[in-house]
Design a protein around this motif. Structure first.
Motif, PDB file in Angstrom:
ATOM      1  N   GLU A 106       0.681  -1.252   0.050  1.00 61.26           N
ATOM      2  CA  GLU A 106       0.054  -0.030  -0.171  1.00 61.26           C
ATOM      3  C   GLU A 106       0.813   1.304  -0.042  1.00 61.26           C
ATOM      4  O   GLU A 106       0.511   2.152  -0.784  1.00 61.26           O
ATOM      5  N   LEU A 122       0.836   4.123  -2.861  1.00 63.06           N
ATOM      6  CA  LEU A 122       0.792   5.512  -2.471  1.00 63.06           C
ATOM      7  C   LEU A 122       1.714   6.585  -3.236  1.00 63.06           C
ATOM      8  O   LEU A 122       1.317   7.267  -3.902  1.00 63.06           O
ATOM      9  N   MET A 135      -5.671   8.543  -1.312  1.00 60.46           N
ATOM     10  CA  MET A 135      -6.168   7.507  -1.282  1.00 60.46           C
ATOM     11  C   MET A 135      -7.729   7.058  -1.283  1.00 60.46           C
ATOM     12  O   MET A 135      -8.320   5.992  -1.232  1.00 60.46           O
ATOM     13  N   SER A 168      -8.853   4.400  -3.956  1.00 62.66           N
ATOM     14  CA  SER A 168      -8.082   3.321  -4.077  1.00 62.66           C
ATOM     15  C   SER A 168      -8.764   2.083  -3.883  1.00 62.66           C
ATOM     16  O   SER A 168      -8.618   1.319  -4.825  1.00 62.66           O
ATOM     17  N   LYS A 192      -4.962  -1.092   4.106  1.00 64.71           N
ATOM     18  CA  LYS A 192      -5.314   0.178   3.616  1.00 64.71           C
ATOM     19  C   LYS A 192      -5.899   1.278   4.337  1.00 64.71           C
ATOM     20  O   LYS A 192      -5.572   2.559   3.875  1.00 64.71           O
ATOM     21  N   TRP A 193      -6.632   0.910   5.583  1.00 63.91           N
ATOM     22  CA  TRP A 193      -7.202   2.126   6.337  1.00 63.91           C
ATOM     23  C   TRP A 193      -5.718   2.948   6.982  1.00 63.91           C
ATOM     24  O   TRP A 193      -5.945   4.041   6.822  1.00 63.91           O
ATOM     25  N   ALA A 205      -4.027   4.882   4.398  1.00 64.18           N
ATOM     26  CA  ALA A 205      -4.939   6.112   3.997  1.00 64.18           C
ATOM     27  C   ALA A 205      -4.798   7.046   5.087  1.00 64.18           C
ATOM     28  O   ALA A 205      -4.713   8.389   4.708  1.00 64.18           O
ATOM     29  N   SER A 239      -1.394   8.801   4.911  1.00 62.25           N
ATOM     30  CA  SER A 239      -1.120   9.509   3.849  1.00 62.25           C
ATOM     31  C   SER A 239      -2.003  10.939   3.866  1.00 62.25           C
ATOM     32  O   SER A 239      -1.424  12.014   3.588  1.00 62.25           O
ATOM     33  N   SER A 260      -8.929  11.644   5.380  1.00 64.03           N
ATOM     34  CA  SER A 260      -8.645  10.722   4.405  1.00 64.03           C
ATOM     35  C   SER A 260      -9.287   9.173   4.716  1.00 64.03           C
ATOM     36  O   SER A 260      -9.876   8.803   3.618  1.00 64.03           O
ATOM     37  N   VAL A 261      -9.472   8.772   5.998  1.00 67.89           N
ATOM     38  CA  VAL A 261     -10.253   7.496   6.186  1.00 67.89           C
ATOM     39  C   VAL A 261     -11.909   7.646   5.960  1.00 67.89           C
ATOM     40  O   VAL A 261     -12.454   6.892   5.624  1.00 67.89           O
ATOM     41  N   LEU A 269     -12.339   7.360   2.413  1.00 69.56           N
ATOM     42  CA  LEU A 269     -12.033   5.688   2.190  1.00 69.56           C
ATOM     43  C   LEU A 269     -13.483   5.274   2.614  1.00 69.56           C
ATOM     44  O   LEU A 269     -13.954   4.001   1.697  1.00 69.56           O
TER      45      LEU A 269
END
Length: 278
Positions: free
Chosen positions: A8, A12, A90, A93, A119-120, A123, A126, A192-193, A196
């Motif tokens: 991941e 990124l 992300m 993604s 991924k969490w 994210a 990032s 960001s999350v 997501l």
């Protein structure tokens, strides 16, 4: 988990969204660092003509760097766009990997849980970096230009009692600046999350990075329109910057961060019966 995080992380840095977000945020940070030079020159000229110079209440580093500047256009643009800048790397993604089938390969080898968590966390990281890196660059540049000085509480340029870490501001200003960067990092990660999480519901790659911004803006408008707890900073878009003009104690900032973090996780995990969709 280490393999998933490594993959991941590599994805990124290969993402166009990450580089666009980082470069846009850094550009705003550099512009803002030089934005107040004219004001600094005028303030110094004005001060020199007074029998008792007014000091550095309007030109000190701790009120003119981007993490504390409530007045310049560039600083306001940066903090207004914070949720979008943080979400861009992300946000799409999961949708992209679902479309090309990559997520099924990872789930088959490592399981849904590890894939989700990997991924969490990337994210979150990032989004935080997309905000913290420009703020750090801005602080380093501004530190070369503006004087580090004590700012009087009577200047209306500094936190008052009841504001976030106001005691730290007057006793350890460098620590306070680092706290401002940390809070920016956390809000970037949460934005960001959130994006997501929204990607599990909305399948539009253009709309998803904007949804956290629209959520925060809607709450901001409702709080202002209904005049909820006047004198307090409840709207998240104002709390992004810890040098708020209204009361924003640390417990309130922490509570809002936790609330949106939990909301993001609930959206991202989805329903148990939808696990196969992951």
């Amino acid at each position: 988990m280490k393999v998933i995080l490594s993959n991941e992380w590599k994805k990124l840095w290969a993402s166009k969204g990450w580089w666009f977000s980082l470069l846009a945020g850094t550009a705003l940070a550099v512009i803002q660092a030089f934005w107040n030079i004219g004001f600094l020159r005028k303030a110094n000229e004005y001060s020199a003509t007074l029998p008792h110079p007014h000091g550095y209440d309007n030109v000190a580093l701790n009120i003119l760097w981007m993490g504390a500047d409530n007045y310049s256009v560039i600083s306001n643009i940066f903090y207004t766009l914070l949720p979008i800048l943080a979400a861009m790397p992300m946000a799409a993604s999961w949708m992209k990997e679902k479309r090309n089938g990559y997520h099924l390969q990872t789930i088959t080898r490592s399981g849904i849980g590890l894939y989700q968590r990997g991924k969490w966390w990337i994210a979150f990281l990032s989004g935080g970096m997309a905000i913290a890196i420009p703020l750090t660059i801005n602080l380093l540049i501004a530190a070369v230009i503006y004087p580090m000085a004590h700012v009087s509480v009577l200047s209306l340029q500094s936190p008052v009692q009841g504001n976030f870490a106001s005691g730290v501001y007057y006793h350890a200003q460098i620590v306070y600046m680092l706290l401002a960067i940390l809070i920016g990092f956390l809000w970037g990660g949460v934005s960001s999350v959130l994006a997501l999480g929204f990607s599990r519901i909305v399948r539009n790659r253009i709309l998803v990075p904007i949804l956290p911004f629209l959520l925060f803006l809607t709450i901001e408008v409702i709080v202002e329109y209904m005049n909820i707890m006047p004198g307090w900073t409840l709207g998240p878009m104002v709390i992004f910057q810890i040098t708020s003009l209204s009361r924003n104690p640390a417990w309130l900032v922490a509570a809002e961060l936790a609330l949106f973090y939990v909301l993001a996780w609930v959206l991202y995990r989805g329903r148990k019966k939808d696990a196969v969709e992951f």
